[in-house]
Scaffold this active site. Structure first.
Site, mmCIF file in Angstrom:
data_model
loop_
_atom_site.group_PDB
_atom_site.id
_atom_site.type_symbol
_atom_site.label_atom_id
_atom_site.label_comp_id
_atom_site.label_asym_id
_atom_site.label_seq_id
_atom_site.Cartn_x
_atom_site.Cartn_y
_atom_site.Cartn_z
ATOM 1 N N CYS A 31 -1.373 -13.052 9.881
ATOM 2 C CA CYS A 31 0.053 -12.954 9.587
ATOM 3 C C CYS A 31 0.410 -14.163 8.720
ATOM 4 O O CYS A 31 0.050 -15.290 9.048
ATOM 5 C CB CYS A 31 0.846 -12.979 10.896
ATOM 6 N N HIS A 75 19.221 -14.341 -0.464
ATOM 7 C CA HIS A 75 19.405 -15.479 0.454
ATOM 8 C C HIS A 75 19.321 -15.061 1.922
ATOM 9 O O HIS A 75 20.074 -15.546 2.766
ATOM 10 C CB HIS A 75 20.738 -16.195 0.183
ATOM 11 N N GLU A 154 7.295 -10.317 -7.233
ATOM 12 C CA GLU A 154 7.496 -11.452 -6.327
ATOM 13 C C GLU A 154 7.035 -12.764 -6.955
ATOM 14 O O GLU A 154 7.488 -13.832 -6.567
ATOM 15 C CB GLU A 154 6.840 -11.224 -4.970
#
Ligand code: ZN
Length: 166
Positions: A31, A75, A154
């Protein structure tokens, strides 16, 4: 003049940014740690011309819709509701996140975007934004749109694209 070719309109990345935190889970027992990206979105609508105005879809309207969808997750900490390896809980004004049944994070609820996704990969974010845009287009009565292509980046040079034929 016959218009036999295909038309599409694109609103691209510089305008459509959201800066959000996330982490993803991998195969097995890995993870990621929490980190952030300045995500950038590019969207293309394919479709027939509206022969009153001679465009596929109004750029201004498309930018407004996409800006709003990006603002909803800007945000925020992006958390997947459907990840079997993560357990999300609510304690007062906080969201707790456990991985593999071990407590890992506590976030203020107002800073979280709880998304109906199995993992917050760019693939899943692209599909998610496509679904929201599809609903908005239906509200606008954009019947001529035949496909949505959504790219979510990204990092520079690292993006995923989802294409939905309507
Ligand atoms: Zn990441």
């Amino acid at each position: 003049m016959p218009h036999t070719g295909k038309f599409s309109v694109t609103v691209t990345k510089d305008y459509l940014v959201f800066a959000s935190a996330h982490f993803i889970t991998f195969k097995g027992h890995r993870c990621e740690g929490l980190h952030g990206h300045n995500y950038r979105v590019s969207v293309t609508l394919e479709g027939s011309l509206d022969e009153e105005v001679w465009f596929v879809f109004d750029f201004v309207a498309l930018k407004h819709i996409m800006r709003r969808l990006c603002d909803e997750i800007d945000h925020k900490v992006l958390l997947p509701l459907e990840n079997p390896k993560l357990t999300l809980g609510e304690q007062g004004d906080s969201i707790t996140v456990a991985y593999d049944n071990r407590p890992r994070y506590v976030f203020p609820k107002r800073d979280c975007a709880l998304l109906p996704l199995p993992n917050t990969t760019v693939e899943m974010l692209a599909e998610y934004l496509t679904g929201l845009l599809q609903a908005e287009l239906a509200k606008e009565g954009a019947n001529g749109v035949t496909a949505i292509e959504m790219e979510v980046e990204e990092n520079f040079g690292q993006s995923a694209t989802y294409r939905l034929t309507l």
